[in-house]
Design a protein around this motif. Sequence first.
Motif, PDB file in Angstrom:
ATOM      1  N   ILE A 120     -50.942  98.426 -35.354  1.00  0.00           N
ATOM      2  CA  ILE A 120     -51.978  99.462 -35.370  1.00  0.00           C
ATOM      3  C   ILE A 120     -52.613  99.497 -33.991  1.00  0.00           C
ATOM      4  CG2 ILE A 120     -54.039 100.338 -36.526  1.00  0.00           C
ATOM      5  CD1 ILE A 120     -53.382  98.543 -38.902  1.00  0.00           C
ATOM      6  N   ASP A 121     -52.207 100.461 -33.179  1.00  0.00           N
ATOM      7  CA  ASP A 121     -52.667 100.560 -31.794  1.00  0.00           C
ATOM      8  C   ASP A 121     -52.465 101.999 -31.339  1.00  0.00           C
ATOM      9  OD1 ASP A 121     -52.908 100.377 -28.881  1.00  0.00           O
ATOM     10  OD2 ASP A 121     -52.691  98.210 -29.148  1.00  0.00           O
ATOM     11  N   ASP A 122     -53.463 102.567 -30.662  1.00  0.00           N
ATOM     12  CA  ASP A 122     -53.357 103.965 -30.244  1.00  0.00           C
ATOM     13  C   ASP A 122     -52.595 104.129 -28.933  1.00  0.00           C
ATOM     14  OD1 ASP A 122     -55.454 102.717 -28.827  1.00  0.00           O
ATOM     15  OD2 ASP A 122     -56.403 104.648 -28.396  1.00  0.00           O
ATOM     16  N   ASP A 123     -52.165 103.017 -28.318  1.00  0.00           N
ATOM     17  CA  ASP A 123     -51.372 103.067 -27.092  1.00  0.00           C
ATOM     18  C   ASP A 123     -49.906 103.224 -27.490  1.00  0.00           C
ATOM     19  OD1 ASP A 123     -49.897 102.556 -24.772  1.00  0.00           O
ATOM     20  OD2 ASP A 123     -51.352 101.100 -24.020  1.00  0.00           O
ATOM     21  N   ILE A 124     -49.396 104.456 -27.430  1.00  0.00           N
ATOM     22  CA  ILE A 124     -48.038 104.739 -27.883  1.00  0.00           C
ATOM     23  C   ILE A 124     -47.010 103.970 -27.053  1.00  0.00           C
ATOM     24  CG2 ILE A 124     -46.291 106.535 -28.143  1.00  0.00           C
ATOM     25  CD1 ILE A 124     -48.541 108.504 -28.734  1.00  0.00           C
ATOM     26  N   GLY A 125     -47.254 103.890 -25.748  1.00  0.00           N
ATOM     27  CA  GLY A 125     -46.323 103.163 -24.884  1.00  0.00           C
ATOM     28  C   GLY A 125     -46.225 101.696 -25.261  1.00  0.00           C
ATOM     29  N   LEU A 126     -47.369 101.079 -25.546  1.00  0.00           N
ATOM     30  CA  LEU A 126     -47.372  99.675 -25.945  1.00  0.00           C
ATOM     31  C   LEU A 126     -46.668  99.498 -27.291  1.00  0.00           C
ATOM     32  CD1 LEU A 126     -48.261  96.747 -25.497  1.00  0.00           C
ATOM     33  CD2 LEU A 126     -50.425  97.317 -26.646  1.00  0.00           C
ATOM     34  N   CYS A 127     -46.903 100.429 -28.207  1.00  0.00           N
ATOM     35  CA  CYS A 127     -46.248 100.366 -29.518  1.00  0.00           C
ATOM     36  C   CYS A 127     -44.730 100.417 -29.376  1.00  0.00           C
ATOM     37  CB  CYS A 127     -46.725 101.508 -30.414  1.00  0.00           C
ATOM     38  SG  CYS A 127     -48.409 101.308 -31.047  1.00  0.00           S
ATOM     39  N   GLU A 128     -44.262 101.292 -28.493  1.00  0.00           N
ATOM     40  CA  GLU A 128     -42.820 101.408 -28.282  1.00  0.00           C
ATOM     41  C   GLU A 128     -42.253 100.142 -27.659  1.00  0.00           C
ATOM     42  OE1 GLU A 128     -42.475 104.900 -25.907  1.00  0.00           O
ATOM     43  OE2 GLU A 128     -42.599 106.280 -27.630  1.00  0.00           O
TER      44      GLU A 128
ATOM     45  N   SER B  45     -45.607  91.397 -43.685  1.00  0.00           N
ATOM     46  CA  SER B  45     -45.842  89.978 -43.431  1.00  0.00           C
ATOM     47  C   SER B  45     -46.920  89.778 -42.372  1.00  0.00           C
ATOM     48  CB  SER B  45     -44.548  89.307 -42.950  1.00  0.00           C
ATOM     49  OG  SER B  45     -43.539  89.390 -43.935  1.00  0.00           O
ATOM     50  N   PHE B  46     -46.998  90.728 -41.435  1.00  0.00           N
ATOM     51  CA  PHE B  46     -47.964  90.623 -40.341  1.00  0.00           C
ATOM     52  C   PHE B  46     -48.544  92.003 -40.014  1.00  0.00           C
ATOM     53  CE2 PHE B  46     -44.467  87.644 -39.509  1.00  0.00           C
ATOM     54  CZ  PHE B  46     -45.138  86.427 -39.528  1.00  0.00           C
ATOM     55  N   VAL B  47     -49.777  91.987 -39.529  1.00  0.00           N
ATOM     56  CA  VAL B  47     -50.390  93.177 -38.949  1.00  0.00           C
ATOM     57  C   VAL B  47     -50.852  92.811 -37.553  1.00  0.00           C
ATOM     58  CG1 VAL B  47     -52.310  94.813 -39.047  1.00  0.00           C
ATOM     59  CG2 VAL B  47     -51.142  94.138 -41.160  1.00  0.00           C
ATOM     60  N   VAL B  48     -50.440  93.591 -36.561  1.00  0.00           N
ATOM     61  CA  VAL B  48     -50.914  93.429 -35.193  1.00  0.00           C
ATOM     62  C   VAL B  48     -51.926  94.547 -34.963  1.00  0.00           C
ATOM     63  CG1 VAL B  48     -50.286  93.422 -32.750  1.00  0.00           C
ATOM     64  CG2 VAL B  48     -48.732  92.406 -34.439  1.00  0.00           C
ATOM     65  N   LEU B  49     -53.176  94.185 -34.749  1.00  0.00           N
ATOM     66  CA  LEU B  49     -54.283  95.140 -34.811  1.00  0.00           C
ATOM     67  C   LEU B  49     -55.100  95.147 -33.528  1.00  0.00           C
ATOM     68  CD1 LEU B  49     -56.247  97.012 -36.402  1.00  0.00           C
ATOM     69  CD2 LEU B  49     -57.281  94.931 -37.332  1.00  0.00           C
ATOM     70  N   ASP B  50     -55.174  96.298 -32.886  1.00  0.00           N
ATOM     71  CA  ASP B  50     -55.986  96.443 -31.676  1.00  0.00           C
ATOM     72  C   ASP B  50     -57.454  96.621 -32.045  1.00  0.00           C
ATOM     73  OD1 ASP B  50     -56.570  96.686 -28.964  1.00  0.00           O
ATOM     74  OD2 ASP B  50     -56.303  98.859 -28.988  1.00  0.00           O
ATOM     75  N   VAL B  51     -58.338  96.016 -31.270  1.00  0.00           N
ATOM     76  CA  VAL B  51     -59.776  96.172 -31.521  1.00  0.00           C
ATOM     77  C   VAL B  51     -60.238  97.571 -31.143  1.00  0.00           C
ATOM     78  CG1 VAL B  51     -62.077  95.436 -30.787  1.00  0.00           C
ATOM     79  CG2 VAL B  51     -60.322  93.724 -31.277  1.00  0.00           C
TER      80      VAL B  51
ATOM     81  N   LEU C 297     -59.988  95.686 -40.077  1.00  0.00           N
ATOM     82  CA  LEU C 297     -59.830  94.332 -40.590  1.00  0.00           C
ATOM     83  C   LEU C 297     -60.686  94.115 -41.835  1.00  0.00           C
ATOM     84  CD1 LEU C 297     -58.725  91.448 -40.317  1.00  0.00           C
ATOM     85  CD2 LEU C 297     -60.625  90.955 -38.760  1.00  0.00           C
ATOM     86  N   SER C 298     -61.910  94.622 -41.805  1.00  0.00           N
ATOM     87  CA  SER C 298     -62.798  94.484 -42.956  1.00  0.00           C
ATOM     88  C   SER C 298     -62.195  95.137 -44.193  1.00  0.00           C
ATOM     89  CB  SER C 298     -64.164  95.108 -42.648  1.00  0.00           C
ATOM     90  OG  SER C 298     -65.020  95.023 -43.762  1.00  0.00           O
ATOM     91  N   ARG C 299     -61.615  96.317 -44.029  1.00  0.00           N
ATOM     92  CA  ARG C 299     -60.977  97.001 -45.162  1.00  0.00           C
ATOM     93  C   ARG C 299     -59.779  96.216 -45.675  1.00  0.00           C
ATOM     94  NH1 ARG C 299     -60.954 103.596 -44.262  1.00  0.00           N
ATOM     95  NH2 ARG C 299     -63.168 103.825 -43.802  1.00  0.00           N
TER      96      ARG C 299
ATOM     97  N   MET D 112     -55.074  89.958 -33.876  1.00  0.00           N
ATOM     98  CA  MET D 112     -55.831  91.015 -33.211  1.00  0.00           C
ATOM     99  C   MET D 112     -55.557  91.016 -31.709  1.00  0.00           C
ATOM    100  SD  MET D 112     -59.476  91.328 -35.185  1.00  0.00           S
ATOM    101  CE  MET D 112     -59.507  93.094 -34.783  1.00  0.00           C
ATOM    102  N   LEU D 113     -55.569  92.219 -31.140  1.00  0.00           N
ATOM    103  CA  LEU D 113     -55.409  92.401 -29.703  1.00  0.00           C
ATOM    104  C   LEU D 113     -56.772  92.741 -29.123  1.00  0.00           C
ATOM    105  CD1 LEU D 113     -52.156  94.592 -29.699  1.00  0.00           C
ATOM    106  CD2 LEU D 113     -52.358  92.088 -29.661  1.00  0.00           C
TER     107      LEU D 113
END
Length: 235
Positions: A8-16, A48-54, A65-67, A78-79
């Motif tokens: 979960i990250d709005d940086d499309i380049g990083l996601c790719e 199994s995992f969530v990688v989550l940007d702050v 994260l709270s949800r 978390m990133l």
Amino acid sequence: MQKKILIIDDDIGLCELLSEYLVSEGFLVDTVQDGARGAERAMTEDYSFVVLDVMLPGLNGFEVLSRIRRSSNVAVVMLTARGEEVDRIVGLEMGADDYLPKPFNPRELVARLRAVQRRMQQEPQGGDAAPARLCVGDVELDFGTRTVRASGEPVELTSLEFSVLEALARSAGRVLSREELTRQALGRPFNAFDRSIDVHVSSIRKKLGPLPGGMERIKSVRGIGYLYSHSAQPH
């Protein structure tokens, strides 16, 4: 079985970039750039995992994260922005399993994910003769289900918190240094600037509460580490 990861990250380049690398390491990867949709998928799908940007637009990483933690114990890494220690501390206090400061090497992320995976799959050593449970005073750890009870009541711990408590419980009655605790519970070398262990111990204390007599169950030993004050009893 391949492990599924949700990024979960709005940086499309990083996601790719992360997707390509993680797939090459044998993971299945989904990406979402929106916090609300990311939280929904994390809670309703089997990851199994969530990688989550702050730093997400709209619903930020802490809110996501709270949800997630309301209904899921999925492992969350978390990133955070480099230098933003407060973000790391808040994330850990809210139930993140680990964090990585940006920018980072994808190999480091894989190492963190593998460490979390080992903690979640860890079984007692010693084969069939190893105890399935460990009691430390009024606290009982069940290694088969990785669950904890205090005075008979269930206590919700994250995977990493369980590993920290397990390390302390197995060494009950003796001081465990921050270096030992980091290596055993987090699966990585100790960094003097990393306050993760202190945050997790603080969270465990709050969740377990004091001993029945009112004394603190996990004692701080200044300049060294922590001591769980009861003797452990395997079952």
